[in-house]
Design a protein around this motif. Structure first.
Motif, mmCIF file in Angstrom:
data_model
loop_
_atom_site.group_PDB
_atom_site.id
_atom_site.type_symbol
_atom_site.label_atom_id
_atom_site.label_comp_id
_atom_site.label_asym_id
_atom_site.label_seq_id
_atom_site.Cartn_x
_atom_site.Cartn_y
_atom_site.Cartn_z
ATOM 1 N N UNK A 18 0.818 -1.222 0.000
ATOM 2 C CA UNK A 18 0.000 0.000 0.000
ATOM 3 C C UNK A 18 0.844 1.261 0.000
ATOM 4 N N UNK A 19 2.072 1.159 -0.550
ATOM 5 C CA UNK A 19 2.909 2.342 -0.696
ATOM 6 C C UNK A 19 2.510 3.142 -1.920
ATOM 7 N N UNK A 20 3.358 4.080 -2.357
ATOM 8 C CA UNK A 20 3.002 4.922 -3.511
ATOM 9 C C UNK A 20 2.646 4.124 -4.760
ATOM 10 N N UNK A 49 3.087 2.759 3.298
ATOM 11 C CA UNK A 49 4.439 2.292 3.061
ATOM 12 C C UNK A 49 5.519 3.349 3.076
ATOM 13 N N UNK A 50 6.091 3.617 1.892
ATOM 14 C CA UNK A 50 7.216 4.546 1.764
ATOM 15 C C UNK A 50 6.872 5.938 2.268
ATOM 16 N N UNK A 51 5.631 6.382 2.060
ATOM 17 C CA UNK A 51 5.240 7.702 2.560
ATOM 18 C C UNK A 51 5.426 7.776 4.080
ATOM 19 N N UNK A 52 5.034 6.723 4.774
ATOM 20 C CA UNK A 52 5.070 6.741 6.235
ATOM 21 C C UNK A 52 6.448 6.396 6.787
ATOM 22 N N UNK A 107 7.825 -3.183 -2.907
ATOM 23 C CA UNK A 107 9.017 -2.358 -2.761
ATOM 24 C C UNK A 107 10.268 -3.165 -2.468
ATOM 25 N N UNK A 108 11.323 -2.441 -2.075
ATOM 26 C CA UNK A 108 12.611 -3.022 -1.705
ATOM 27 C C UNK A 108 13.021 -2.458 -0.353
ATOM 28 N N UNK A 109 13.605 -3.295 0.494
ATOM 29 C CA UNK A 109 13.939 -2.815 1.833
ATOM 30 C C UNK A 109 15.318 -3.218 2.317
ATOM 31 N N UNK A 110 15.960 -4.169 1.669
ATOM 32 C CA UNK A 110 17.253 -4.648 2.170
ATOM 33 C C UNK A 110 18.379 -3.800 1.600
ATOM 34 N N UNK A 129 17.620 1.138 6.693
ATOM 35 C CA UNK A 129 17.286 0.692 8.047
ATOM 36 C C UNK A 129 17.225 1.880 9.012
ATOM 37 N N UNK A 130 18.185 2.797 8.905
ATOM 38 C CA UNK A 130 18.217 3.947 9.816
ATOM 39 C C UNK A 130 16.973 4.818 9.645
ATOM 40 N N UNK A 131 16.607 5.132 8.404
ATOM 41 C CA UNK A 131 15.441 5.988 8.167
ATOM 42 C C UNK A 131 14.170 5.288 8.646
ATOM 43 N N UNK A 132 14.086 3.973 8.434
ATOM 44 C CA UNK A 132 12.915 3.237 8.934
ATOM 45 C C UNK A 132 12.846 3.308 10.455
ATOM 46 N N UNK A 133 13.990 3.155 11.118
ATOM 47 C CA UNK A 133 13.986 3.234 12.580
ATOM 48 C C UNK A 133 13.527 4.616 13.042
#
Length: 412
Positions: A18-20, A49-52, A107-110, A129-133
């Motif tokens: 449910x991202x962009x 997703x990416x927005x949040x 998306x991609x996350x790794x 990882x840092x931005x997600x945290x």
């Protein structure tokens, strides 16, 4: 574009993610096929997703773009099914039997590893990882990083610029963001310097010029840009870098860009102490306490050799393209899906969301659940912030299902 034949059974369309990419696709499909049932799945309790979780906490203008999708989920026939991981909670093969078309937009996350000796030391962190945290992603709830001292950022795309800008900001400069002050204090310690190491020359910098120009407003940063060996630089990004150096202030934080420079080794026995870099024929050693890599994401190859299954967004095209690119590519994919539906002769009716197991739906979160989370987060934000994010999966689920209430019935 081929129009949908209204005499056919109403199409059942599943979008995973449910991202962009997923939301823009759903938006286009809801206009082209207004009688369709569109079900958007996400393994997280929250949409967008990416927005949040991927946009930097201080870029609220971009984050609030997701508000347009609230209207999407209010439409008849558009359903959000959160806290359901396709492939784990629900086999992809089952989804393809329940729906006419399935689109993977996860998306991609790794983070791509640095790939040099010492690149696996604990103080080497992926920027994703840092931005997600910092954004409160539940996957990172127990992955508390600590950033302090001399910081090396490897890469010079938009994510790298986000990291530099965030780490260089004072607490007051974070006003208006959704950066949690308590989390920030535990994560970001005193920083002496930030050095950005980029393999690219000035004309090959991937960051947008507008992102680089934002750095000039940082109160405590003084800039140096080294490696500008191409006096004929004409790109907007190159000019933005050239413009940064004269903006040096009396700030106490040195921010240095090293272009045409390649990391070759991270030094340290148990923790990072330095990074060796090559520039031209020479190798230099940069003092370092933390290394943040912003060199892209690893590709994923989920099994999609199934009929009527498509990919969208970064999963399809790689981690390139800003938000407007997602919108344009979603329109192209929507046209292809409508044409695919029109080509099917005697398309059999499929149950769609009604065919999902009752136990699965009972544990899933709905769009109304997301509204509860949103209300709880914005009800009493810290001073200077726009929300206090719920950070654990359990807390998000409790609020989404109305379980986390005080005696007066108000979520907290």
């Amino acid at each position: 574009m081929t129009a949908h034949d209204a005499s056919d059974p109403a199409p059942r369309l599943a979008i995973v993610g449910s991202g962009p990419a997923g939301c823009y696709l759903a938006q286009h499909l809801s206009r082209r096929v207004p009688d369709a049932e569109i079900v958007i799945f996400d393994r997280l309790a929250t949409p967008y997703g990416l927005f949040r979780y991927g946009v930097a906490p201080d870029h609220q203008g971009t984050k609030t773009t997701a508000k347009q999708f609230d209207r999407l989920f209010e439409k008849r026939g558009v359903v959000f099914v959160g806290s359901v991981e396709v492939g784990t909670d629900l086999p992809l093969e089952t989804l393809t039997e329940l729906f006419d078309v399935t689109v993977l937009a996860t998306g991609l996350s790794q983070d791509r590893p640095l790939g040099v000796p010492g690149g696996d030391l604990p103080q080497v962190l992926g920027a994703g990882r840092l931005v997600r945290f910092l954004n409160g992603h539940p996957d990172e709830y127990d992955n508390q990083p600590r950033i302090e001292g001399d910081v090396i950022v490897v890469g010079l795309g938009n994510v790298a610029v986000d990291v530099v800008r965030l780490l260089a900001k004072t607490d007051g400069e974070l006003d208006g963001s959704d950066a949690d002050p308590d989390v920030w204090e535990r994560t970001v310690g005193p920083i002496r310097s930030i050095t950005v190491v980029s393999r690219s020359g000035p004309d090959a910098v991937k960051a947008d010029a507008s992102m680089l120009r934002e750095l000039a407003d940082l109160r405590r940063a003084r800039f140096a840009v080294l490696g500008l060996d191409d006096d004929g630089s004409e790109s907007a990004a190159a000019q933005a870098l050239l413009d940064l150096a004269p903006t040096s202030s009396d700030g106490d934080l040195a921010v240095t860009f090293l272009l045409n420079t390649t990391p070759v080794e991270v030094d340290g026995a148990h923790r990072v102490t330095a990074v060796r870099v090559r520039s031209g024929d020479g190798v230099d050693e940069l003092a370092a306490d933390t290394v943040i890599t912003a060199i892209g994401f690893l590709p994923e190859n989920p099994v999609t050799e199934l009929p009527r299954v498509h990919r969208a967004g970064w999963l399809a095209h790689g981690p390139v393209g800003a938000i407007p690119v997602h919108r344009a590519r979603a329109a192209e994919l929507a046209d292809a899906i409508v044409a695919e539906l029109a080509r099917e002769v005697d398309r059999r009716p499929r149950p769609g969301v009604a065919g999902l197991p009752a136990d699965l739906l009972k544990g899933a979160t709905t769009f109304e659940g997301w509204r509860r989370i949103d209300a709880a987060e914005t009800a009493s934000p810290p001073a200077g912030r726009v929300r206090r994010k719920l950070r654990s999966a359990a807390e998000l689920a409790d609020v989404a299902h109305g379980r986390n209430t005080n005696e007066s019935g108000t979520e907290h």
